[in-house]
Design a protein around this motif. Structure first.
Motif, short mmCIF file in Angstrom:
data_model
loop_
_atom_site.label_atom_id
_atom_site.label_comp_id
_atom_site.label_asym_id
_atom_site.label_seq_id
_atom_site.Cartn_x
_atom_site.Cartn_y
_atom_site.Cartn_z
N GLY A 1 12.26 5.70 -0.77
CA GLY A 1 11.76 4.97 -1.93
C GLY A 1 12.84 4.05 -2.46
O GLY A 1 12.89 3.74 -3.66
N ARG B 1 5.02 7.54 6.46
CA ARG B 1 6.18 6.64 6.44
C ARG B 1 7.21 7.05 7.49
O ARG B 1 7.84 6.20 8.13
CB ARG B 1 6.83 6.66 5.05
N LEU C 1 11.83 3.19 3.20
CA LEU C 1 10.49 3.62 2.78
C LEU C 1 10.44 5.12 2.49
O LEU C 1 9.75 5.56 1.58
CB LEU C 1 9.47 3.28 3.88
N ARG D 1 0.83 -1.19 0.00
CA ARG D 1 0.00 0.00 0.00
C ARG D 1 0.87 1.25 0.00
O ARG D 1 1.93 1.25 0.59
CB ARG D 1 -0.86 -0.01 1.27
N GLU D 2 0.42 2.29 -0.70
CA GLU D 2 1.21 3.53 -0.76
C GLU D 2 0.80 4.45 0.39
O GLU D 2 -0.39 4.68 0.60
CB GLU D 2 0.93 4.25 -2.08
N TYR D 3 1.79 4.95 1.10
CA TYR D 3 1.51 5.90 2.18
C TYR D 3 2.27 7.19 1.92
O TYR D 3 3.34 7.17 1.28
CB TYR D 3 1.96 5.33 3.53
#
Ligand code: PLP
Length: 397
Positions: free
Chosen positions: A80, A15, A77, A8-10
């Motif tokens: 990236g 993060r 995180l 899932r993208e946060y």
């Protein structure tokens, strides 16, 4: 509960606060501190499986530790990046990121404006192992192109640079590196992952001194290397395990807590630095202000595109040389004289007699480091108080 779900993208702020969180069965709200050097196995069979790699449980804190892993996962995180490995200091990160894969006969091209320790590793340590280097003006893309040889394995740079805050075009240098079959290693300390994530521009490896903005409260040393999984398994993992630059779990815990506020702190520092830079630019006894967030910075457009904000450092030259610079620094009441940076407390340093004193006068001149130059790391105090302190000290000149 409360842990980030894989896949899932946060957002960045989420993060920073929750990345890498893995709660113990006790359900503690804060990250657990596993202050342990070793781990006990429930049987010799388990020990055997862990050493063989058939069981991925912990073995020894030089290899891995749950608190350190939480810090590594959070940082990866944020950046990236596929993976991160923490180190005891920023210099351990830099030297490990180079030594873990370079070998005799290899060549490194680096931007001349480099942190003193990085310059020592590249110019003094690597040659002992038969690894040569060429230093270039990082802002000159033709110089990078001209320096790359078939033996070149690494291009290394910092942007903004220390102390003259030059901005290097990450995308352009990454392209030059990859065309030449080399990796781009970026020391991203000055920009922080809040403002700039070099992997988005093609960097292969990013290194940090977590001592700076990541801790940002003057408490502990730390570092990190971010890379892809192949570099980790081919080069970094075995090297780190057997040479031992590992981060202490206690420091990893401090740094984890620091990451929670990194975005808030860095953005506030940038706002303060921009205000202070404008104040300094209006002072008659200040000859030049270098701040990447000001329109008069030589690479203002590139700085805006790559970093968004101007950063937390302001470099300026006062009208005079060493005697005037010292008189000015001695007249400061609030701002501390310290070579550290990225701290909540505003810190000032005179690069030509401290961070850059080992360089020859000619090397300093090449970098544009003059005796009237001061580097200010703008902190979290009220910017009006920082500006007042600078102004009253300038009046003493
Ligand atoms: C401070 C710094 C380092 C070294 O980090 P330590 O944590 O002090 O070892 C490396 N690169 C840059 C740009 C730095 O500012």
């Amino acid at each position: 509960m409360g842990e980030l779900r894989p896949g899932r993208e946060y957002g960045l702020k989420t993060r920073l606060v929750r990345g890498g969180l893995k709660r113990s069965p006790n359900g503690e709200t804060s990250e657990a501190l596993y202050l342990t050097s070793g781990f006990a196995y429930d049987s010799p069979e388990t020990a055997e499986a862990r050493f063989k790699g058939d069981d991925d449980g912990y073995v020894y804190s030089r290899f891995g530790n749950p608190t350190v892993v939480a810090f590594e996962e959070r940082l990866a995180l944020i950046e990236g990046a596929p993976v991160a490995r923490a180190t005891a200091t920023g210099m351990a990160a830099v030297s490990t990121a180079l030594l873990c894969h370079l070998r005799q006969g290899d060549h490194v091209v680096a931007a001349r404006a480099m942190f003193g320790g990085c310059r020592y590793v590249i110019e003094d340590v690597l040659p002992r192992y038969g690894i040569t280097s060429t230093l270039v003006d990082g802002t000159n893309l033709d110089a990078w192109r001209a320096a790359v040889t078939p033996q070149t394995k690494v291009l290394f740079l910092e942007t903004p640079s220390n102390p003259t805050l030059e901005i290097i075009d990450l995308k352009a240098v990454a392209e030059i590196a990859h065309k030449g079959g080399a990796r781009l290693v970026v020391d991203n300390v000055f920009a922080t992952p809040v403002l700039q994530r070099p992997m988005e521009y093609g960097a292969d490896i990013v290194v940090y001194s977590a001592t700076k903005h990541i801790d940002g409260q003057g408490r502990c040393l730390g570092g990190a290397i971010l890379c892809d999984k192949k570099f980790l398994t081919d080069h970094l993992l075995t090297f780190i395990r057997n040479t031992g630059p590992s981060l202490s779990p206690f420091n990893a815990w401090v740094l984890l807590k620091s990451l929670e506020t990194l975005d808030l702190r860095v953005r506030a520092m940038c706002e303060h630095a921009a205000a202070v830079a404008d104040v300094l630019a209006r002072e008659p006894k200040v000859k030049r202000v270098i701040y990447p967030g000001r329109p008069d910075h030589p690479q203002a457009a590139l700085a805006r595109a790559q970093m968004g904000l101007g950063g937390s450092l302001v470099t300026f030259e006062i009208d005079g040389a060493k005697a005037e610079a010292f008189k000015f620094a001695n007249a400061l009441n609030l701002i501390d004289i310290s070579n550290n940076l990225g701290d909540a407390k505003s810190l000032i340093t005179h690069p030509s007699t401290t961070t850059h004193f080992r360089l020859t006068p000619q090397a300093r001149a090449e970098l544009g480091v003059t005796d009237g130059m001061l580097r200010l790391s703008v902190g979290l105090e009220d910017p009006a108080d920082i500006a007042d302190d600078l102004r009253q000290a300038l009046k003493m000149l």
